[in-house]
Design a protein around this motif. Structure first.
Motif, mmCIF file in Angstrom:
data_model
loop_
_atom_site.group_PDB
_atom_site.id
_atom_site.type_symbol
_atom_site.label_atom_id
_atom_site.label_comp_id
_atom_site.label_asym_id
_atom_site.label_seq_id
_atom_site.Cartn_x
_atom_site.Cartn_y
_atom_site.Cartn_z
ATOM 1 N N SER A 112 24.524 32.099 65.674
ATOM 2 C CA SER A 112 24.420 33.381 64.965
ATOM 3 C C SER A 112 22.995 33.908 64.930
ATOM 4 C CB SER A 112 24.969 33.242 63.539
ATOM 5 O OG SER A 112 24.198 32.316 62.774
ATOM 6 N N ASP A 143 27.363 45.358 56.655
ATOM 7 C CA ASP A 143 28.307 44.667 57.535
ATOM 8 C C ASP A 143 28.235 43.186 57.186
ATOM 9 O OD1 ASP A 143 29.938 43.800 59.553
ATOM 10 O OD2 ASP A 143 28.628 44.426 61.197
ATOM 11 N N LEU A 157 34.016 34.045 64.227
ATOM 12 C CA LEU A 157 33.283 35.219 63.754
ATOM 13 C C LEU A 157 32.125 35.568 64.676
ATOM 14 C CD1 LEU A 157 32.902 35.044 59.858
ATOM 15 C CD2 LEU A 157 34.228 36.659 61.210
ATOM 16 N N VAL A 158 31.362 34.542 65.067
ATOM 17 C CA VAL A 158 30.202 34.777 65.927
ATOM 18 C C VAL A 158 30.656 35.234 67.311
ATOM 19 C CG1 VAL A 158 28.201 33.702 67.014
ATOM 20 C CG2 VAL A 158 28.787 33.129 64.640
ATOM 21 N N GLU A 160 33.389 36.769 68.219
ATOM 22 C CA GLU A 160 33.971 38.110 68.240
ATOM 23 C C GLU A 160 32.902 39.168 68.514
ATOM 24 O OE1 GLU A 160 36.909 40.735 65.391
ATOM 25 O OE2 GLU A 160 35.261 39.634 64.457
ATOM 26 N N ARG A 161 31.752 39.061 67.847
ATOM 27 C CA ARG A 161 30.673 40.035 68.068
ATOM 28 C C ARG A 161 30.086 39.906 69.474
ATOM 29 N NH1 ARG A 161 29.227 42.848 63.326
ATOM 30 N NH2 ARG A 161 30.972 42.515 61.906
ATOM 31 N N LEU A 162 29.903 38.663 69.915
ATOM 32 C CA LEU A 162 29.296 38.457 71.229
ATOM 33 C C LEU A 162 30.191 38.997 72.339
ATOM 34 C CD1 LEU A 162 27.890 34.826 70.783
ATOM 35 C CD2 LEU A 162 26.591 36.969 70.766
ATOM 36 N N ARG A 164 32.482 41.369 72.204
ATOM 37 C CA ARG A 164 32.594 42.831 72.191
ATOM 38 C C ARG A 164 31.261 43.520 72.454
ATOM 39 N NH1 ARG A 164 35.874 43.096 66.805
ATOM 40 N NH2 ARG A 164 33.870 43.874 66.068
ATOM 41 N N ASP A 166 29.068 43.932 70.180
ATOM 42 C CA ASP A 166 28.758 44.691 68.975
ATOM 43 C C ASP A 166 27.450 44.212 68.363
ATOM 44 O OD1 ASP A 166 31.104 46.019 69.301
ATOM 45 O OD2 ASP A 166 32.190 44.983 67.716
ATOM 46 N N PRO A 167 26.813 45.053 67.554
ATOM 47 C CA PRO A 167 25.621 44.601 66.827
ATOM 48 C C PRO A 167 25.971 43.430 65.905
ATOM 49 C CG PRO A 167 25.860 46.990 66.696
ATOM 50 C CD PRO A 167 27.123 46.470 67.298
ATOM 51 N N GLN A 168 25.002 42.573 65.690
ATOM 52 C CA GLN A 168 25.225 41.461 64.774
ATOM 53 C C GLN A 168 25.333 41.995 63.339
ATOM 54 O OE1 GLN A 168 25.708 38.033 65.484
ATOM 55 N NE2 GLN A 168 26.081 39.078 67.432
ATOM 56 N N PRO A 169 26.094 41.317 62.475
ATOM 57 C CA PRO A 169 26.257 41.790 61.099
ATOM 58 C C PRO A 169 24.969 41.672 60.298
ATOM 59 C CG PRO A 169 27.279 39.638 61.373
ATOM 60 C CD PRO A 169 26.859 40.083 62.736
#
Length: 471
Positions: A112, A143, A157-158, A160-162, A164, A166-169
């Protein structure tokens, strides 16, 4: 098969956290092998899905040194699911031989990056506090997804962002069990929360001292450790955490002088202690009744979450508004329905005596209580006393029914006791008993694990909800 020329990461266990760990490692470019001691058609389906993603899986492989010896010298790291004992002889042997061995949660923490964590642990209350903290932060526009021991695994969780892109929360809000903490000694949250400490999981950890030390280690590594001053065990061991931020749902006057709370309740308001450079008795933060969930324990949960909110930069007004919009936590004193003056509560998350006792104190009696499942070690006396005080009838089911029937008899319980094989029989009977005894509520609060009849407490609670809605 995994490439024998590359260093290999072996994931042990094909449950949700193991699958998440394997997928995350694969995404990060590691050669991954998953081993699972069991073999079944359902596991074969999971294995096939991972193989399609380029991840090797071997079923029916016991956790034994011979299995790793057969892999040759290429095993660099072993990632363990929380359901596997950290002191398993093979894992101890691997660590002693220099193989990096970690839990899935430590893998998620390392992957993360710079995202700050809020880590929440405790015997009881951690699920509610996790939901509350994530809700507070999200309501304020941050977020802050939640996971770990609730919902998504840390690795999921980690990943999913990687995946896509997407920006990190802004924050990761993680519920952490003792099993996850002991196998993740590098996890160091920005904010750590310790809700309660009562004997639990002693069949795995051996003694309450060992169990306490695991929880304590997480708070020691946290930049801002937040503790519940209303918990007797945490108060008794306050000297071990000098940097602690304490909260109490009562008055400051009720605490020993060694504990100076940062948040407390007085005259129906939540107060915050003076900050550096401020004078006076403190300042009003928000109304103490802004969280609708019943029970004094939920006021403690609210204050623990509020302390984390302050650490994240939220104002009292923001948090009061968020608390007022919070609808509750599934399976934790969850109101399912009200029918002809009888309320039905799902407290399937109460998997030990202490959690079940808290639920009894939170509701007005008389009650019909459903209890049973796979019993745990612990002292049932306070729970039995609370049943005597609040329950007109108790319906026992599952593997613990004979054991609990004997406990109630030995305690001189004066109410009605019935035994059933399962919830499908217990719920209609509880409904009848509630009517005949003019009870205010039917409460599923098992005081047991669910594994005799269900995969987890969520499945048990979902079944209870279905049964209640079909009455």
């Amino acid at each position: 098969m995994a490439d024998a020329t590359r260093e290999l990461t072996v994931v042990v266990g094909l449950a949700r956290s193991g699958i998440g760990a394997a997928r995350l490692l694969n995404h990060l470019g590691h050669a991954v092998l998953v081993i699972e001691s069991q073999s079944s058609p359902a596991l074969e389906t999971k294995a096939s899905e991972l193989r399609q993603a380029g991840i090797d899986v071997q079923l029916g492989v016991p956790l034994h040194g011979d299995a790793f010896a057969a892999l040759g010298p290429t095993t660099a790291t072993v990632v363990v699911s929380p359901g596997i004992r950290w002191d398993h002889p093979t894992l101890v042997e691997l660590r002693n031989s220099g193989v990096s061995t970690k839990g899935e949660m430590e893998l998620a923490f390392q992957a993360s990056g710079d995202v700050p964590w809020i880590g929440i642990t405790g015997t009881n209350g951690k699920t509610t506090v996790t939901h509350l903290v994530s809700h507070l932060l999200q309501h304020a526009g941050l977020d802050a997804p939640m996971g770990g021991n609730v919902g998504f695994s840390g690795a999921e969780l980690v990943l999913e962002r990687l995946e896509r892109g997407d920006p990190q929360p802004n924050w990761l809000v993680m519920e952490l069990s003792s099993y996850q903490i002991e196998s993740a000694p590098q996890v160091a949250p920005r904010v750590g929360i310790w809700t309660t400490l009562t004997p639990d999981h002693l069949e795995r950890h051996g003694t309450i001292e060992a169990y306490r030390a695991i929880k304590h280690s997480l708070l020691e590594r946290s930049t801002s450790p937040i503790l519940n001053a209303d918990d007797a065990d945490l108060r008794a061991h306050a000297a071990g955490l000098q940097r602690a931020i304490w909260v109490t749902a009562g008055s400051r006057e009720d605490l020993p002088p060694t504990i100076q709370p940062s948040l407390w309740i007085e005259a129906g308001q939540v107060w915050q202690a003076p900050q550096p450079g401020e004078t006076g008795p403190g300042k009003l933060l928000m109304a103490a009744d802004c969280l609708a969930m019943p029970g004094a324990h939920n006021r403690q949960n609210m204050l623990l979450a509020a302390a984390a909110g302050l650490e994240a930069g939220l104002s009292g007004a923001q948090m009061e508004q968020a608390f007022r919009s919070f609808t509750g936590v599934p399976h934790r004193l969850e109101l399912i329905r009200e029918q002809q003056g009888i309320s039905f509560y799902n407290d399937s998350k109460a998997t030990n005596y202490d959690a079940a006792e808290v639920a009894l104190h939170a509701l007005d009696g008389p009650l019909v209580v459903l209890a049973g499942g796979e019993s745990k070690q612990g002292n049932p006396n306070s729970w039995l006393a609370a049943l005597q005080q609040k329950a007109a009838a108790v319906v026992l089911y599952g593997a613990a029914q004979a054991e609990f029937d004997q406990l109630l008899s030995q305690a001189g319980f004066s109410g009605v006791v019935h035994c059933c094989d399962n919830l499908a029989e217990a719920v209609p009977l509880a409904d009848q008993l509630a009517r005949s005894h003019r009870c205010l509520a039917v409460l599923l609060s098992p005081a047991c694990a669910s594994f005799d009849q269900y995969n987890d407490f969520e499945a048990r609670g979902d079944h209870f909800r279905e049964l209640v809605m079909s009455l």
